[in-house]
Motif scaffolding. Structure first.
Motif, short mmCIF file in Angstrom:
data_model
loop_
_atom_site.label_atom_id
_atom_site.label_comp_id
_atom_site.label_asym_id
_atom_site.label_seq_id
_atom_site.Cartn_x
_atom_site.Cartn_y
_atom_site.Cartn_z
N ALA A 105 0.85 -1.19 0.00
CA ALA A 105 0.00 0.00 0.00
C ALA A 105 0.88 1.24 0.00
O ALA A 105 1.84 1.33 0.77
CB ALA A 105 -0.93 0.00 1.21
N LEU A 106 0.56 2.20 -0.87
CA LEU A 106 1.32 3.42 -1.02
C LEU A 106 0.38 4.62 -0.93
O LEU A 106 -0.83 4.50 -1.17
CB LEU A 106 2.03 3.45 -2.38
CG LEU A 106 2.96 2.27 -2.71
CD1 LEU A 106 3.40 2.35 -4.16
CD2 LEU A 106 4.17 2.27 -1.78
N VAL A 107 0.93 5.78 -0.62
CA VAL A 107 0.11 6.99 -0.56
C VAL A 107 0.89 8.18 -1.12
O VAL A 107 2.12 8.21 -1.08
CB VAL A 107 -0.34 7.33 0.89
CG1 VAL A 107 -1.30 6.29 1.42
CG2 VAL A 107 0.85 7.49 1.81
N VAL A 108 0.12 9.12 -1.65
CA VAL A 108 0.63 10.46 -1.94
C VAL A 108 -0.02 11.37 -0.91
O VAL A 108 -1.25 11.49 -0.86
CB VAL A 108 0.24 10.94 -3.35
CG1 VAL A 108 0.72 12.37 -3.58
CG2 VAL A 108 0.82 10.01 -4.41
N SER A 109 0.78 11.99 -0.05
CA SER A 109 0.23 12.83 0.99
C SER A 109 0.80 14.24 0.89
O SER A 109 1.86 14.47 0.31
CB SER A 109 0.52 12.25 2.38
OG SER A 109 1.92 12.07 2.57
N GLY A 110 0.06 15.19 1.43
CA GLY A 110 0.48 16.57 1.43
C GLY A 110 -0.16 17.27 2.61
O GLY A 110 -0.75 16.62 3.50
N THR A 111 -0.07 18.58 2.65
CA THR A 111 -0.71 19.34 3.70
C THR A 111 -2.20 19.03 3.71
O THR A 111 -2.86 19.13 2.68
CB THR A 111 -0.49 20.85 3.50
OG1 THR A 111 0.91 21.09 3.45
CG2 THR A 111 -1.11 21.64 4.63
N GLY A 112 -2.72 18.63 4.83
CA GLY A 112 -4.13 18.30 4.90
C GLY A 112 -4.43 16.82 4.78
O GLY A 112 -5.58 16.41 4.92
N GLY A 113 -3.41 15.99 4.50
CA GLY A 113 -3.64 14.56 4.50
C GLY A 113 -3.36 13.88 3.17
O GLY A 113 -2.67 14.42 2.30
N VAL A 114 -3.92 12.68 3.02
CA VAL A 114 -3.67 11.83 1.86
C VAL A 114 -4.41 12.37 0.64
O VAL A 114 -5.59 12.69 0.72
CB VAL A 114 -4.09 10.38 2.15
CG1 VAL A 114 -4.00 9.53 0.88
CG2 VAL A 114 -3.20 9.78 3.25
N ARG A 115 -3.72 12.45 -0.48
CA ARG A 115 -4.34 12.88 -1.73
C ARG A 115 -4.70 11.69 -2.60
O ARG A 115 -5.73 11.68 -3.26
CB ARG A 115 -3.41 13.82 -2.50
CG ARG A 115 -2.89 14.99 -1.67
CD ARG A 115 -4.03 15.83 -1.07
NE ARG A 115 -3.52 16.92 -0.26
CZ ARG A 115 -3.13 18.09 -0.73
NH1 ARG A 115 -3.18 18.33 -2.03
NH2 ARG A 115 -2.68 19.02 0.09
N VAL A 116 -3.81 10.71 -2.65
CA VAL A 116 -4.03 9.50 -3.44
C VAL A 116 -3.56 8.31 -2.63
O VAL A 116 -2.49 8.36 -2.03
CB VAL A 116 -3.26 9.54 -4.78
CG1 VAL A 116 -3.53 8.26 -5.59
CG2 VAL A 116 -3.63 10.77 -5.60
N GLY A 118 -2.94 4.02 -2.92
CA GLY A 118 -2.77 3.02 -3.96
C GLY A 118 -2.30 1.69 -3.40
O GLY A 118 -1.78 1.62 -2.28
N VAL A 119 -2.49 0.65 -4.19
CA VAL A 119 -2.00 -0.68 -3.87
C VAL A 119 -1.32 -1.23 -5.11
O VAL A 119 -1.87 -1.19 -6.21
CB VAL A 119 -3.13 -1.63 -3.43
CG1 VAL A 119 -2.60 -3.05 -3.23
CG2 VAL A 119 -3.79 -1.12 -2.15
N VAL A 120 -0.11 -1.72 -4.95
CA VAL A 120 0.62 -2.35 -6.05
C VAL A 120 0.88 -3.80 -5.69
O VAL A 120 1.23 -4.12 -4.56
CB VAL A 120 1.93 -1.60 -6.35
CG1 VAL A 120 2.86 -1.59 -5.14
CG2 VAL A 120 2.65 -2.20 -7.54
N ARG A 121 0.66 -4.68 -6.65
CA ARG A 121 0.94 -6.11 -6.49
C ARG A 121 2.06 -6.47 -7.43
O ARG A 121 2.05 -6.10 -8.60
CB ARG A 121 -0.30 -6.96 -6.76
CG ARG A 121 -1.40 -6.73 -5.74
CD ARG A 121 -2.64 -7.58 -6.01
NE ARG A 121 -3.67 -7.29 -5.02
CZ ARG A 121 -3.75 -7.88 -3.84
NH1 ARG A 121 -2.88 -8.83 -3.52
NH2 ARG A 121 -4.69 -7.56 -2.98
N THR A 122 3.02 -7.20 -6.92
CA THR A 122 4.20 -7.55 -7.70
C THR A 122 4.36 -9.05 -7.75
O THR A 122 3.73 -9.80 -7.01
CB THR A 122 5.47 -6.92 -7.08
OG1 THR A 122 5.61 -7.40 -5.74
CG2 THR A 122 5.39 -5.41 -7.09
#
Length: 245
Positions: A105-116, A118-122
C-alpha cells in the motif's frame, strides 16, 4: 530487484506548479482545461486549476516501479482522495497500514492529508502471470458509449517524455544500456504509460463525460486500476478500445 515495505525511501515532489500539469498534458495527451486554464476552472467553481488525477497516479506508479522494479509490477490500483493544487508539497511513500504479503500500500500525501492511496501487487518473476486482485465496488450502469479502436506506436521519445512528467527515475526508462542489462530489448515505459492511448484518437479527457451528457462540475474520477502482463517497451504497437458502461 526486491524490497521490503520498510525499505521504501519516501520521495518528495514539489512545490507543485502549473508547469507540472502542462508537462503531463503534453506527455499523456490530457488537455482537459480544468488542469491548465484558470478562468475555465473558476467558471466551474474551483479556486484554480488542479492536477490531473492521472498525474498523481503516475507519480505513484513511477515511484512503485522505481522502488520495487517496473518489471515486477503486475497490478496497480489507486483511489483519489483529494485534489492536488499548485504550491502543494507532496510525499510519496508506503502507507502506515499494509495489506497482505503479496501487495504494498502506497500513498501520496500533502498538507491536509492523503491525496491518493494506492496498492501495487508484484511478482517475483518478470514472466509470472498476475493473480487477479480483489474487485473494488462496481459502477452502476449508465449508458454504453463506445469509441473507435486506436493503435498507438510506442516510441522512445514518448517514453522519455512521459517518464520525465511522472518523475520516473529508474534508468531503464531513459538508458538503453541499463534497459539491456535488465533484460529488455529497448526503453521501458512507466507503469501508467498506457494512459497515453486514451487520448491518442485526437480527443481530450472531456470527450467521454460530454458525450454522456454529464455536467463536468459533478464529475469525479474516483479510482483507476491496471493489470499489467508485462512492461510496455519502445517498439511495441498497442491496440486499444475505449468503452464506458
Amino acid at each position: 530487484m526486491t524490497a521490503l515495505v520498510t525499505d521504501l525511501e519516501p520521495r518528495l515532489v514539489g512545490p507543485v506548479t502549473r508547469a507540472d500539469f502542462v508537462r503531463y498534458a503534453g506527455a499523456g495527451g490530457d488537455f482537459n482545461p480544468l488542469h491548465h486554464d484558470d478562468d475555465y476552472a473558476r467558471s466551474l467553481g474551483f479556486p484554480s486549476v488542479f492536477a490531473m488525477g492521472m498525474w498523481s497516479a503516475g507519480l505513484l506508479g513511477a515511484y512503485a516501479g522505481d522502488r520495487l522494479g517496473v518489471e515486477r509490477v503486475r497490478e496497480f490500483a489507486v483511489r483519489f482522495r483529494a485534489p492536488v493544487w499548485p504550491g502543494d508539497e507532496l510525499t510519496l511513500g508506503p502507507a502506515e497500514a499494509q495489506p497482505d504479503a503479496g501487495a504494498t500500500a502506497l500513498v501520496v500525501s500533502g498538507t491536509g492529508g492523503v491525496r491518493v492511496s494506492g496498492v501495487v501487487r508484484t511478482t517475483s518473476s518478470a514472466d509470472a502471470p498476475a493473480e487477479p486482485g480483489p474487485a473494488s465496488h462496481r459502477l452502476d450502469r449508465m449508458r454504453a458509449c463506445e469509441f473507435e479502436v486506436v493503435e498507438f506506436p510506442v516510441e522512445r521519445g514518448k517514453i522519455l517524455e512521459f517518464a520525465r512528467a511522472v518523475r520516473a527515475e529508474s534508468p531503464v526508462h531513459h538508458d538503453l544500456t541499463a534497459a539491456a542489462a535488465a533484460g529488455f530489448t529497448d526503453l521501458v515505459a512507466p507503469p501508467t504509460f498506457t494512459d497515453c492511448v486514451s487520448h491518442w484518437s485526437g480527443g481530450d479527457a472531456t470527450d467521454v463525460p460530454l458525450a454522456l451528457g454529464l455536467d463536468l462540475r459533478r464529475v469525479l474520477h474516483g479510482e483507476q486500476r491496471y493489470r499489467l502482463h508485462r512492461p510496455v517497451i519502445a517498439g511495441d504497437v498497442l491496440t486499444a478500445r475505449r468503452r464506458v458502461t
